[in-house]
Design a protein around this motif. Structure first.
Motif, short mmCIF file in Angstrom:
data_model
loop_
_atom_site.label_atom_id
_atom_site.label_comp_id
_atom_site.label_asym_id
_atom_site.label_seq_id
_atom_site.Cartn_x
_atom_site.Cartn_y
_atom_site.Cartn_z
N VAL A 425 0.57 -1.28 0.10
CA VAL A 425 -0.05 0.13 0.32
C VAL A 425 0.81 1.23 -0.25
CG1 VAL A 425 -1.69 1.02 1.46
CG2 VAL A 425 -1.53 -1.27 1.39
N CYS A 426 0.94 2.17 -0.97
CA CYS A 426 1.95 2.62 -1.05
C CYS A 426 0.73 4.72 -1.67
CB CYS A 426 2.49 2.98 -1.25
SG CYS A 426 2.72 2.64 -3.30
N SER A 427 1.52 5.43 -1.18
CA SER A 427 0.76 7.46 -1.76
C SER A 427 2.20 7.35 -2.58
CB SER A 427 0.62 7.95 -0.56
OG SER A 427 -0.85 7.85 -0.35
N VAL A 428 1.82 8.28 -3.33
CA VAL A 428 2.08 8.82 -4.82
C VAL A 428 1.92 10.08 -4.97
CG1 VAL A 428 3.51 8.79 -6.84
CG2 VAL A 428 3.06 6.36 -5.75
N TRP A 429 2.79 10.93 -4.52
CA TRP A 429 2.80 12.79 -4.87
C TRP A 429 3.72 12.72 -5.62
CZ3 TRP A 429 2.82 10.10 0.33
CH2 TRP A 429 1.82 10.66 1.06
N TYR A 430 2.88 13.48 -6.36
CA TYR A 430 3.65 14.52 -7.40
C TYR A 430 3.45 15.95 -7.25
CZ TYR A 430 2.07 10.31 -10.44
OH TYR A 430 2.59 9.73 -11.35
N LEU A 431 4.89 16.52 -6.70
CA LEU A 431 5.34 17.62 -6.06
C LEU A 431 5.20 18.65 -7.87
CD1 LEU A 431 7.69 17.07 -3.85
CD2 LEU A 431 5.36 17.45 -3.95
N PRO A 432 5.31 19.87 -8.55
CA PRO A 432 5.50 21.19 -8.25
C PRO A 432 6.92 20.45 -9.11
CG PRO A 432 4.11 22.00 -7.16
CD PRO A 432 4.76 20.13 -6.29
N PRO A 433 6.55 21.05 -10.85
CA PRO A 433 7.98 20.87 -11.29
C PRO A 433 9.00 22.52 -10.63
CG PRO A 433 6.35 21.96 -12.61
CD PRO A 433 5.57 21.54 -11.97
N MET A 434 10.48 22.05 -10.71
CA MET A 434 11.56 22.98 -10.71
C MET A 434 12.59 23.19 -11.25
SD MET A 434 12.46 21.13 -6.83
CE MET A 434 11.47 21.90 -5.06
N ASN A 435 12.94 24.37 -10.91
CA ASN A 435 14.15 24.53 -12.16
C ASN A 435 15.11 25.63 -11.53
OD1 ASN A 435 13.46 24.10 -15.46
ND2 ASN A 435 11.40 25.53 -14.66
N ARG A 436 16.09 25.32 -11.69
CA ARG A 436 17.35 25.39 -11.64
C ARG A 436 17.63 27.13 -11.65
NH1 ARG A 436 23.28 22.70 -11.93
NH2 ARG A 436 23.72 24.81 -13.35
N GLU A 437 17.61 27.61 -10.06
CA GLU A 437 17.46 28.91 -10.22
C GLU A 437 18.85 29.49 -10.69
OE1 GLU A 437 16.34 29.85 -6.76
OE2 GLU A 437 13.77 29.40 -7.20
N GLU A 438 19.04 30.67 -10.37
CA GLU A 438 20.47 31.59 -10.90
C GLU A 438 21.23 31.71 -10.23
OE1 GLU A 438 19.66 33.49 -14.91
OE2 GLU A 438 21.65 33.45 -13.52
N GLY A 439 22.25 30.81 -9.78
CA GLY A 439 23.20 30.96 -8.52
C GLY A 439 23.36 30.12 -7.84
N GLU A 440 22.51 29.27 -8.72
CA GLU A 440 22.24 27.33 -7.69
C GLU A 440 23.04 26.73 -8.81
OE1 GLU A 440 18.35 26.15 -7.03
OE2 GLU A 440 18.60 25.66 -5.02
N ASP A 441 23.92 26.74 -7.65
CA ASP A 441 24.69 25.04 -8.31
C ASP A 441 24.47 23.98 -7.85
OD1 ASP A 441 27.91 24.08 -5.93
OD2 ASP A 441 24.88 24.19 -6.03
N ALA A 442 24.66 22.92 -8.67
CA ALA A 442 23.81 21.83 -8.74
C ALA A 442 23.20 21.07 -7.55
CB ALA A 442 24.38 20.32 -9.42
#
Lengths: 497, 226
Positions: A425-442
């Motif tokens: 039994v499990c739950s799967v949550w799809y989270l809103p998409p994310m993008n890398r922001e300016e000045g943020e490294d990997a």
């Protein structure tokens, strides 16, 4: 119409209409009743109202559950039967929760009568850990000096107490090693495998357990194994067939894949609740998720088509991989290529840049963690310039622990264990998409995504590397601690001069 | 050696097939009313383990559960590798010394009794225990806690911390971040301040004297739940 083709027809009808009508596929009956709040996501109502069911009622409910499992295998699946199945689904989940509560309370009662201690693993931990304060603060406290670094390098014999205490605290209870073994439950769910310290308490409980064994191994396991074999064979055959078609017929291959995964999901009796499906990963993106078990792949692929990434295996896995590649795009690496980071990154970027290809599914932890926490995400997949779709998966351990302890069990024995527990039994949550922001490294981006997944799934967010399952911790961390301490010793002098 | 005392029950606690017998003490007189954490249970009647008076039943079971989860070889004892597998201990600068403290002289394995002996040092000192007249000093007394720390410095167990031993520990704690000279002067200054009998090393009594103002009871204690 046969059981399998009906599913295909329903999906065709839905797709051509182009609306977001809920799919009435034969295998998705549990999703039909998603509208009713599944008891899994809500506190169990039954448990408080019916603390002690009679034995007969429990047997009856067992039988109902068996019928529910058998039902989808029957041909001519009409709407009435779908409704019936979904009602049984809800009911059976209620039943399980009540059963588990009943079993545990009976054990406690009997243990009390016999004046025995009933050991219950407590999720709180063994020791009370103090508020995490920095090394500096703790040593200042030890010395009893006011805040601020000393003006001359000062060492006190008492400094050793800090290291001593933190060392022994970590021996008693540390954050990392407990993530690599199955989560301990507070109650007993009638599976011997999750029975840590409970001993024979009463005949009644043993009888119920025996009945459970009979049902699980005699009825559920053979059914599930048959379904799984059918699913895998179909996957191999149909994907190869589709591969012979000109242009690989993208649409058909999607249908074939989805169908086979649904059969596999049914073979595990996986009751999955998908949340926020509007955030489902789209083409040209990467889907990242926490990793608990190889079944994660099937659970996610049940709801959408992804391109898998992985190493080329031999044997049955290798056959499946080769068959899948014939009808859709997947990225399989040879063992030698895995080490070459640039090659890996290039292939992933190329795949993502091609808008006709499906989103890639990656598990950045790199290894299976026991679903109580999320460990360090490897930065490789976050260096590619594209949208990241985070997904959180949380399993309910009461029905059977889904964690794959690869040092204890091989893959086949793990799958057999999964098929012989009550359900997945499990739950799967799809989270809103994310993008890398300016000045943020990997690395920062990876940590941000990890924090979002941990928050949604109710998991602990750790910075430790999942690779510590097998490897030793890097010396760099120890050197960091040494550096911090030496700053306490001499740091004041540098600022004082 | 079972003493027949009325009012005492033998509680048999099964831990994965290992039977540990403990005795519940008589109910304490109402005036002292100790907090639940300090109920005393000897693990085995036949051994005079006064040190294990310090942990309650549920704490023993939890510790045993932890012990078995660390014991990857499943032979009932822990080796040094089992300890080093704990990442938070491996990054502790004094991790190796702490691990050493668990192993008796020249041995490579520690069993559950030995494991508990060392951990008992870290139990907080309860108020009523200070007042009670114990036959021998309990393991978690202030003196014994200080002795535990002293032994982390004093590697060769000659009851003296020499300059070299102090330098070794300092080097472990600071790594490569401080030069030899600076470290040497720090060590000299420390010994100078602590040494009273002029033998250029710190004895246990001198150690106690230097630390008399430090709240050892609180800093070297770990609060057990339940």
């Amino acid at each position: 119409m046969s059981f399998f083709s009906r599913g295909v027809v329903c999906d065709v009808a839905q797709r051509t209409r182009g609306s977001s009508l809920h799919r009435l596929s034969t295998c998705g009956s549990h999703r039909f009743c998603r509208g009713l709040n599944s008891p899994f996501t809500q506190p169990v109502v039954g448990a408080g109202v019916l603390p002690h069911l009679s034995f007969n009622q429990q047997v009856w409910e067992c039988l109902l559950l068996c019928v529910h499992i058998l039902l989808p295998c029957v041909k001519h699946y009409s709407k009435i039967q779908i409704l019936q199945s979904c009602f049984l689904n809800t009911f059976s989940e209620c039943f399980f929760s009540v059963l588990i509560k009943w079993a545990t309370s009976r054990m406690e009662k009997e243990a009390k009568e016999k004046n025995q201690q009933l050991y219950k693993p407590c999720s709180n931990g063994i020791i009370a850990k103090e508020q995490a304060s920095s090394l500096q603060q703790e040593i200042q406290e030890l010395r009893g000096s006011p805040s601020g670094l000393p003006s001359v390098p000062e060492f006190e014999l008492a400094d050793i107490f800090y290291f001593c205490r933190t060392g022994v605290e970590s021996i008693l209870d540390d954050e990392v090693t407990k993530r690599f073994s199955a989560q301990e439950l507070e109650g007993w769910n009638l599976l011997t495998r999750s029975n840590y310290n409970f001993r024979h308490i009463s005949v009644r409980l043993t009888v119920l357990w025996g009945l459970g064994v009979l049902i699980r191994y005699g009825v559920l396991l053979p059914l599930r194994v048959t379904l799984a074999v059918v699913g895998i064979c179909l996957l191999l055959v149909l994907t190869t067939l589709v591969g012979f078609l000109p242009n690989k017929e993208f649409y058909l291959s999607e249908k074939v894949h989805l169908m086979c995964y649904r059969i596999c999901v049914k073979s595990l009796t996986a009751i999955i609740t998908y949340h926020n499906r509007e955030n489902k990963p789209k083409t040209g993106g990467i889907c990242v998720s926490n990793h608990t078990t190889p079944i994660d792949v099937i659970i996610l692929a049940n709801d959408g088509c992804y391109s898998m990434v992985g190493q080329v295996h031999g044997g049955l896995m290798g056959m499946i991989q080769r068959a899948m590649v014939k009808s859709s795009h997947h990225i399989w690496f040879e063992r030698s290529e895995v080490k070459d980071r640039h090659l890996v990154a290039k292939r992933l970027s190329d795949h993502v840049a091609d808008k006709t290809k499906q989103p890639i599914l990656i598990f950045p932890e790199g290894t299976c963690i026991n679903n109580t926490s999320v460990m360090m995400f490897k930065k490789g997949s976050f260096e590619i310039a594209c949208t990241v779709y985070p997904v959180a998966i949380k399993y309910d351990p009461r029905f059977g622990d889904a964690f794959w302890n690869s040092s204890k069990f091989g893959l086949v024995s793990y799958l057999l264990r999964m098929m012989s527990s009550w359900a997945v039994v499990c739950s799967v949550w799809y989270l809103p998409p994310m993008n890398r922001e300016e000045g943020e490294d990997a690395v920062q981006f990876a940590n941000r995504v990890k924090a979002a997944i941990a928050a949604q799934g109710g998991l602990v967010d750790l910075i430790w590397d999942g690779g510590l399952k097998r490897a030793k911790v890097k010396d760099a961390f120890k050197e960091e601690q040494q550096k911090l301490y030496s700053e306490v010793l001499v740091g004041g002098q540098e600022t004082g001069d | 050696l079972a003493k027949s005392c009325p009012g005492q029950e033998t509680v048999t606690l099964y831990l994965r097939g290992v039977a540990l017998r403990g005795r519940r003490p008589r109910p304490a007189p109402p005036s002292t009313s100790p907090p639940p954490a300090s109920t005393s249970h000897p693990i085995k009647q036949e051994d005079n383990l006064t040190e294990t008076r310090l942990v309650s039943h549920s704490q023993i079971t939890r510790l045993y559960s932890r012990f078995t989860s660390l014991d990857k070889g499943e032979n009932g004892t822990l080796s040094r590798e089992d300890f080093q597998r704990i990442p938070e201990l491996a990054i502790n600068p004094l991790g190796d010394r702490i691990i050493n403290a668990f192993f008796p002289e020249g041995e490579d394995q520690v069993n559950f009794r030995g494991f508990m002996r060392i951990l008992a040092h870290f139990r907080p000192i309860e108020d009523n225990e200070k007042k009670s007249v114990a036959v021998s000093e309990p393991l978690n007394s202030r003196t014994n806690k200080l002795l535990f720390a002293f032994r982390l410095y004093d590697l060769d167990r000659d009851d003296k911390i020499s300059r070299e031993e102090l330098l070794q520990v300092l080097r472990m704690m600071v790594g490569v971040n401080i030069s030899d000279d600076q470290l040497g002067s720090i060590a000299d200054r420390t010994i100078q301040e602590a040494d009273t009998n002029g033998d250029n090393s710190i004895s246990f009594n001198e150690f106690i004297k230097v630390l008399e103002k430090v709240d050892v009871e609180q800093k070297m204690s770990i609060r057990f739940l339940h």
